[in-house]
Design an enzyme around this catalytic site. Structure first.
Site, PDB file in Angstrom:
ATOM      1  N   SER A  97      24.345  14.872  25.286  1.00 39.48           N
ATOM      2  CA  SER A  97      23.312  14.822  24.253  1.00 39.48           C
ATOM      3  C   SER A  97      23.489  15.905  23.197  1.00 39.48           C
ATOM      4  O   SER A  97      22.658  16.034  22.305  1.00 39.48           O
ATOM      5  CB  SER A  97      21.941  14.968  24.912  1.00 39.48           C
ATOM      6  OG  SER A  97      21.969  16.051  25.793  1.00 39.48           O
ATOM      7  N   THR A 117      18.200  17.592  23.891  1.00 39.34           N
ATOM      8  CA  THR A 117      18.617  18.617  22.927  1.00 39.34           C
ATOM      9  C   THR A 117      18.600  20.017  23.525  1.00 39.34           C
ATOM     10  O   THR A 117      17.767  20.309  24.368  1.00 39.34           O
ATOM     11  CB  THR A 117      17.616  18.583  21.750  1.00 39.34           C
ATOM     12  OG1 THR A 117      17.765  17.336  21.121  1.00 39.34           O
ATOM     13  CG2 THR A 117      17.814  19.708  20.776  1.00 39.34           C
ATOM     14  N   THR A 152      21.933  19.087  18.558  1.00 41.13           N
ATOM     15  CA  THR A 152      21.841  17.831  19.320  1.00 41.13           C
ATOM     16  C   THR A 152      22.750  16.756  18.732  1.00 41.13           C
ATOM     17  O   THR A 152      23.116  16.813  17.548  1.00 41.13           O
ATOM     18  CB  THR A 152      20.381  17.309  19.281  1.00 41.13           C
ATOM     19  OG1 THR A 152      20.239  16.233  20.198  1.00 41.13           O
ATOM     20  CG2 THR A 152      19.986  16.824  17.904  1.00 41.13           C
ATOM     21  N   ARG A 173      20.415   7.748  11.217  1.00 42.71           N
ATOM     22  CA  ARG A 173      19.146   8.335  11.675  1.00 42.71           C
ATOM     23  C   ARG A 173      19.290   9.852  11.898  1.00 42.71           C
ATOM     24  O   ARG A 173      20.253  10.331  12.459  1.00 42.71           O
ATOM     25  CB  ARG A 173      18.736   7.649  12.982  1.00 42.71           C
ATOM     26  CG  ARG A 173      17.412   8.160  13.575  1.00 42.71           C
ATOM     27  CD  ARG A 173      17.635   9.211  14.639  1.00 42.71           C
ATOM     28  NE  ARG A 173      16.398   9.538  15.351  1.00 42.71           N
ATOM     29  CZ  ARG A 173      16.273  10.571  16.183  1.00 42.71           C
ATOM     30  NH1 ARG A 173      17.296  11.369  16.404  1.00 42.71           N
ATOM     31  NH2 ARG A 173      15.140  10.814  16.783  1.00 42.71           N
ATOM     32  N   VAL A 174      18.304  10.581  11.429  1.00 44.87           N
ATOM     33  CA  VAL A 174      18.243  12.020  11.665  1.00 44.87           C
ATOM     34  C   VAL A 174      16.928  12.312  12.381  1.00 44.87           C
ATOM     35  O   VAL A 174      15.880  11.768  12.007  1.00 44.87           O
ATOM     36  CB  VAL A 174      18.320  12.793  10.326  1.00 44.87           C
ATOM     37  CG1 VAL A 174      18.011  14.268  10.522  1.00 44.87           C
ATOM     38  CG2 VAL A 174      19.697  12.625   9.690  1.00 44.87           C
ATOM     39  N   GLY A 175      16.985  13.140  13.395  1.00 44.97           N
ATOM     40  CA  GLY A 175      15.768  13.463  14.151  1.00 44.97           C
ATOM     41  C   GLY A 175      15.124  14.754  13.675  1.00 44.97           C
ATOM     42  O   GLY A 175      15.328  15.208  12.544  1.00 44.97           O
ATOM     43  N   ASP A 176      14.356  15.336  14.555  1.00 49.12           N
ATOM     44  CA  ASP A 176      13.633  16.574  14.220  1.00 49.12           C
ATOM     45  C   ASP A 176      14.521  17.811  14.299  1.00 49.12           C
ATOM     46  O   ASP A 176      14.226  18.835  13.677  1.00 49.12           O
ATOM     47  CB  ASP A 176      12.485  16.779  15.217  1.00 49.12           C
ATOM     48  CG  ASP A 176      13.036  16.919  16.641  1.00 49.12           C
ATOM     49  OD1 ASP A 176      13.751  15.997  17.097  1.00 49.12           O
ATOM     50  OD2 ASP A 176      12.786  17.945  17.289  1.00 49.12           O
ATOM     51  N   THR A 227      11.895  19.416  21.818  1.00 54.61           N
ATOM     52  CA  THR A 227      12.825  18.440  22.349  1.00 54.61           C
ATOM     53  C   THR A 227      12.060  17.141  22.575  1.00 54.61           C
ATOM     54  O   THR A 227      10.840  17.136  22.644  1.00 54.61           O
ATOM     55  CB  THR A 227      13.465  18.965  23.659  1.00 54.61           C
ATOM     56  OG1 THR A 227      14.369  17.991  24.175  1.00 54.61           O
ATOM     57  CG2 THR A 227      12.420  19.270  24.713  1.00 54.61           C
ATOM     58  N   GLY A 228      12.810  16.062  22.665  1.00 56.46           N
ATOM     59  CA  GLY A 228      12.150  14.781  22.878  1.00 56.46           C
ATOM     60  C   GLY A 228      12.271  13.894  21.668  1.00 56.46           C
ATOM     61  O   GLY A 228      13.170  14.071  20.837  1.00 56.46           O
ATOM     62  N   GLY A 266      12.267  12.727  18.376  1.00 56.43           N
ATOM     63  CA  GLY A 266      12.186  13.463  17.124  1.00 56.43           C
ATOM     64  C   GLY A 266      11.159  12.928  16.148  1.00 56.43           C
ATOM     65  O   GLY A 266      10.487  13.700  15.462  1.00 56.43           O
TER      66      GLY A 266
HETATM   67  C1  SD4 Z   1      16.104  13.816  18.446  1.00 56.67           C
HETATM   68  N1  SD4 Z   1      14.777  15.581  19.371  1.00 56.67           N
HETATM   69  O1  SD4 Z   1      17.145  13.557  17.886  1.00 56.67           O
HETATM   70  C2  SD4 Z   1      16.081  14.994  19.389  1.00 56.67           C
HETATM   71  C3  SD4 Z   1      16.504  14.556  20.725  1.00 56.67           C
HETATM   72  C4  SD4 Z   1      16.081  15.481  21.806  1.00 56.67           C
HETATM   73  O2  SD4 Z   1      15.893  16.090  23.960  1.00 56.67           O
HETATM   74  O3  SD4 Z   1      15.443  16.423  21.648  1.00 56.67           O
HETATM   75  N2  SD4 Z   1      16.343  15.304  23.002  1.00 56.67           N
HETATM   76  O4  SD4 Z   1      15.084  13.153  18.331  1.00 56.67           O
END
Ligand code: SD4
Length: 333
Positions: A90, A192, A210, A220-223, A243-244, A246
């Protein structure tokens, strides 16, 4: 996620690792006065980071912190360990690809002077965190993305690397047949690394990196590379990473609100819990919606909280080197 992690369980719901002596403050004190009170025993240096892979990352950071190095150097060195680990699916090398089979990376870094740098949708570079640091230090910008970020990295001397390992490629090929090419969002495919450090000099920094949500849509871009969402540091108050999922973290400006709640007097644990409650309140469908926050304040106090059980973090100080369960809002169904 429920079953696959082994934890050292310090306590049940609402666990907080309060390492320093909590300050007994009067109502009239401002939050800044409270956390800077001379009577508070500040625990430093200290490094904390998300998930099991945080143990190895912390060890990388500790090599710097234990010799009196800066939090900024430590957070970068720490997460580089995870970025180079091909077993971690990840982050960085070996990260699971998007639905086109392309590994795309997001990362950001922030120091004690509110300086920050980020890269998003970066490809073929093993250490996005170090590129993010270069953006912070060598440009007037905060974020570079995609092809431009890669070009910048190459100009700075980073080498092109194929990040898609055989293991990740195989996982992606299996996913394609079973999922009919629909991105799946679940708790098993994103972990992450967010890492926060308080150095001997009393300065805070943070890093987050991450490969993002596995099998996401291309682009796609996350947080994680977004300052204020995946990471936020205010040297007067504390540092926070997330984490989690995004999308849910971005919707509430996650890490920045945790910092603000600490500024207003909450402990790291209370602030992480309140932010998770905000996520829960703002989302009607919580299916697979795991979000976790990890916070470290100026006193070296730590808190962590997630929507679902199963989130944990690693902590390292002179006295401690542990994995700790975060508090949580609910058990998985
Ligand atoms: C995301 N927050 O790309 C990241 C993924 C992540 O634990 O945190 N995973 O959304």
């Amino acid at each position: 996620m429920k079953t696959r992690r082994n934890f050292i369980r310090l306590s049940a719901l609402g666990t907080a690792a309060v390492i320093g002596t909590p300050c007994i403050a009067s109502e009239k004190e401002t939050p800044k006065e409270k956390i800077n009170k001379a009577s508070v025993k500040i625990t430093k240096p200290i490094v904390v980071s998300t998930w099991n892979h945080g143990i190895a990352a912390n060890a990388g950071a500790w090599k710097i912190l234990s010799k009196g190095g800066t939090a900024l150097d430590a957070v970068e060195a720490g997460v580089r360990v995870t970025e180079s680990d091909p077993e971690g699916m990840s982050v960085g090398l070996g990260g699971l690809p998007d639905r086109e089979g392309i590994v795309t990376l997001d990362a950001c870094i922030m120091d004690e002077n509110n300086k920050c740098g980020a890269v998003a949708f970066l490809q073929d570079i093993e250490h996005p965190i170090s590129v993010a640091r270069k953006v912070m230090e060598d440009t007037q910008h905060v974020m570079l993305v995609g092809e431009g970020a890669k070009q910048f990295a190459l100009e700075k001397g980073f080498e092109e690397t194929n990040l898609l390992t055989e293991k990740s490629k195989k996982a992606w090929e299996e996913w394609k047949t079973e999922s009919k090419y629909q991105p799946i969002i679940n708790s098993e495919n994103h972990d992450t690394i967010g890492l926060l450090a308080l150095d001997e000099h009393g300065n805070l920094s943070g890093a987050c990196t991450t490969s993002g949500m596995a099998y996401k849509l291309h682009g796609r871009v996350g947080d994680s590379p977004i300052i204020g969402a995946g990471l936020f540091v205010d040297n007067e108050v504390g540092a926070v990473c997330a984490t989690g999922m995004g999308e849910a973290i971005i919707r509430i400006a996650g890490s920045s609100i945790v910092v603000e709640m600490m500024r207003n007097g909450m402990s790291p644990q209370e602030a992480c819990k309140a932010a998770v409650e905000r996520v829960v309140k703002k989302h009607q469908d919580l299916t697979n919606l795991q979000v976790g926050f990890l916070a470290l304040n100026k006193n070296g106090e730590v808190g962590s909280y997630s929507v679902y059980s199963g989130f944990n973090y690693a902590i390292q100080t002179k006295e401690q080197n542990d994995l700790i369960d975060a508090g949580f809002n609910r058990e998985w169904d």
